[in-house]
Design a protein around this motif. Structure first.
Motif, PDB file in Angstrom:
ATOM      1  N   ASP A   1      -7.854  -9.348 -12.427  1.00  0.00           N
ATOM      2  CA  ASP A   1      -8.031 -10.779 -12.175  1.00  0.00           C
ATOM      3  C   ASP A   1      -6.774 -11.582 -12.489  1.00  0.00           C
TER       4      ASP A   1
ATOM      5  N   ARG B   1      -4.919  -9.398  -7.671  1.00  0.00           N
ATOM      6  CA  ARG B   1      -6.185  -9.119  -6.990  1.00  0.00           C
ATOM      7  C   ARG B   1      -5.998  -9.095  -5.475  1.00  0.00           C
ATOM      8  N   VAL B   2      -5.115  -9.939  -4.947  1.00  0.00           N
ATOM      9  CA  VAL B   2      -4.870  -9.979  -3.496  1.00  0.00           C
ATOM     10  C   VAL B   2      -4.241  -8.669  -3.025  1.00  0.00           C
ATOM     11  N   LEU B   3      -3.238  -8.190  -3.741  1.00  0.00           N
ATOM     12  CA  LEU B   3      -2.535  -6.969  -3.341  1.00  0.00           C
ATOM     13  C   LEU B   3      -3.391  -5.725  -3.541  1.00  0.00           C
ATOM     14  N   PHE B   4      -4.153  -5.689  -4.621  1.00  0.00           N
ATOM     15  CA  PHE B   4      -5.035  -4.543  -4.865  1.00  0.00           C
ATOM     16  C   PHE B   4      -6.380  -4.795  -4.174  1.00  0.00           C
ATOM     17  N   HIS B   5      -6.336  -4.705  -2.854  1.00  0.00           N
ATOM     18  CA  HIS B   5      -7.476  -5.086  -2.026  1.00  0.00           C
ATOM     19  C   HIS B   5      -8.450  -3.943  -1.765  1.00  0.00           C
ATOM     20  N   SER B   6      -8.122  -2.731  -2.245  1.00  0.00           N
ATOM     21  CA  SER B   6      -9.018  -1.601  -1.983  1.00  0.00           C
ATOM     22  C   SER B   6      -9.214  -0.760  -3.232  1.00  0.00           C
TER      23      SER B   6
ATOM     24  N   ASP C   1       0.829  -1.210   0.000  1.00  0.00           N
ATOM     25  CA  ASP C   1       0.000   0.000   0.000  1.00  0.00           C
ATOM     26  C   ASP C   1       0.861   1.257   0.000  1.00  0.00           C
TER      27      ASP C   1
ATOM     28  N   SER D   1      -2.412 -14.462  -9.664  1.00  0.00           N
ATOM     29  CA  SER D   1      -3.481 -14.327  -8.672  1.00  0.00           C
ATOM     30  C   SER D   1      -3.139 -13.291  -7.595  1.00  0.00           C
ATOM     31  N   ASP D   2      -1.837 -12.973  -7.449  1.00  0.00           N
ATOM     32  CA  ASP D   2      -1.435 -12.001  -6.426  1.00  0.00           C
ATOM     33  C   ASP D   2      -1.878 -10.577  -6.760  1.00  0.00           C
TER      34      ASP D   2
END
Length: 258
Positions: free
Chosen positions: A231, A197-202, A119, A194-195
């Motif tokens: 995605d 979408r996980v990292l861009f969580h907001s 972030d 797949s990481d």
């Protein structure tokens, strides 16, 4: 690792320019381009470095700005490759912030440091002074445009590298240039996407990247939705961006008939 504005490799003996974009198969492409050199490179500098192409090719290459490259559009063929901006910035974070113990000096000057949270990394990158930003996170459009005009005549996408590299080889043959070999896989560090979408969580993180990399998204990935890019799934295959194909075919016909 630099913030040099000289983003294009210009060959002296063949009318060819390559717009190098860090974190877009840049190491692999440079390794392939080395085979076009007539003389064995001097010194032991890695082909991935700017210094190699500036000082260690016996004068066969130099680095030029997009503005200089565009002035050669009538006599030279230029190409580059681009990458999903969300994927590219995650790759830069993994490689330069997490994997190596000491981040490159230009990144340090931006305020980036080893092991920092994603972030915080995104906030600093997206708010950085464009003059200070490291090329590994610099918008691709900034490196490939001059006066809002796209410099390369061929722009492939890393997501379709196998097909677009084949098309590049065909285009270079059409242009009367030496044929490039198969592209090697160098510096491949991640399995899957797949990481992203996980990292861009907001929404806030996503919006910052959209604002900073708006031109990349519009010019190179405008046919894909933001959700699709986040995605990390395989993208629907589209042809590379090309200009001047008709002129190249006309030149080739004229040469055949001469």
């Amino acid at each position: 690792m630099s913030k040099s504005p000289r983003h294009f490799i210009l060959f002296r003996d063949i009318p060819l320019l390559y717009g190098r974009v860090p974190k877009v198969a840049n190491s692999s492409i440079k390794a392939t381009l080395c085979k076009l050199l007539n003389q064995k490179p001097t010194g032991g500098i890695k082909t991935t470095s700017d210094r190699f192409w500036r000082e260690n090719t016996n004068g066969e290459t130099q680095l030029v700005t997009p503005q200089q490259a565009r002035r050669l559009r009538g006599s030279h063929f230029s190409f580059s490759f681009v990458r999903n901006p969300f994927d590219r910035i995650v790759a830069a974070y993994n490689n330069k912030i997490l994997e190596i113990d000491d981040v490159p000096l230009p990144m340090k000057k931006m305020g980036l440091h080893h092991g920092m949270a994603f972030d915080q990394f995104i906030e600093i990158v997206c708010k950085a002074d464009p003059e200070l930003i490291d090329n590994h996170v610099r918008p691709q459009a900034d490196m490939l445009l001059a006066g809002n005009k796209l410099v390369p005549k061929f722009v492939g996408r890393m997501e379709h590298m196998t097909d677009h590299w084949r098309r590049l080889r065909c285009r270079m043959k059409l242009e009367g240039l030496p044929t490039l070999g198969a592209i090697p896989q160098k510096n491949v560090r991640r399995e899957g996407r797949s990481d992203i979408r996980v990292l861009f969580h907001s929404i806030a993180l996503i919006d910052m990247v959209i604002e900073r990399y708006q031109q990349d998204l519009n010019r190179f990935y405008g046919d894909y939705s933001i959700d699709t890019l986040l995605d990390g799934q395989p993208l629907n295959k589209l042809p590379p961006l090309q200009r001047g194909v008709a002129k190249a075919k006309k030149r080739q016909r004229a040469q055949v008939n001469a």
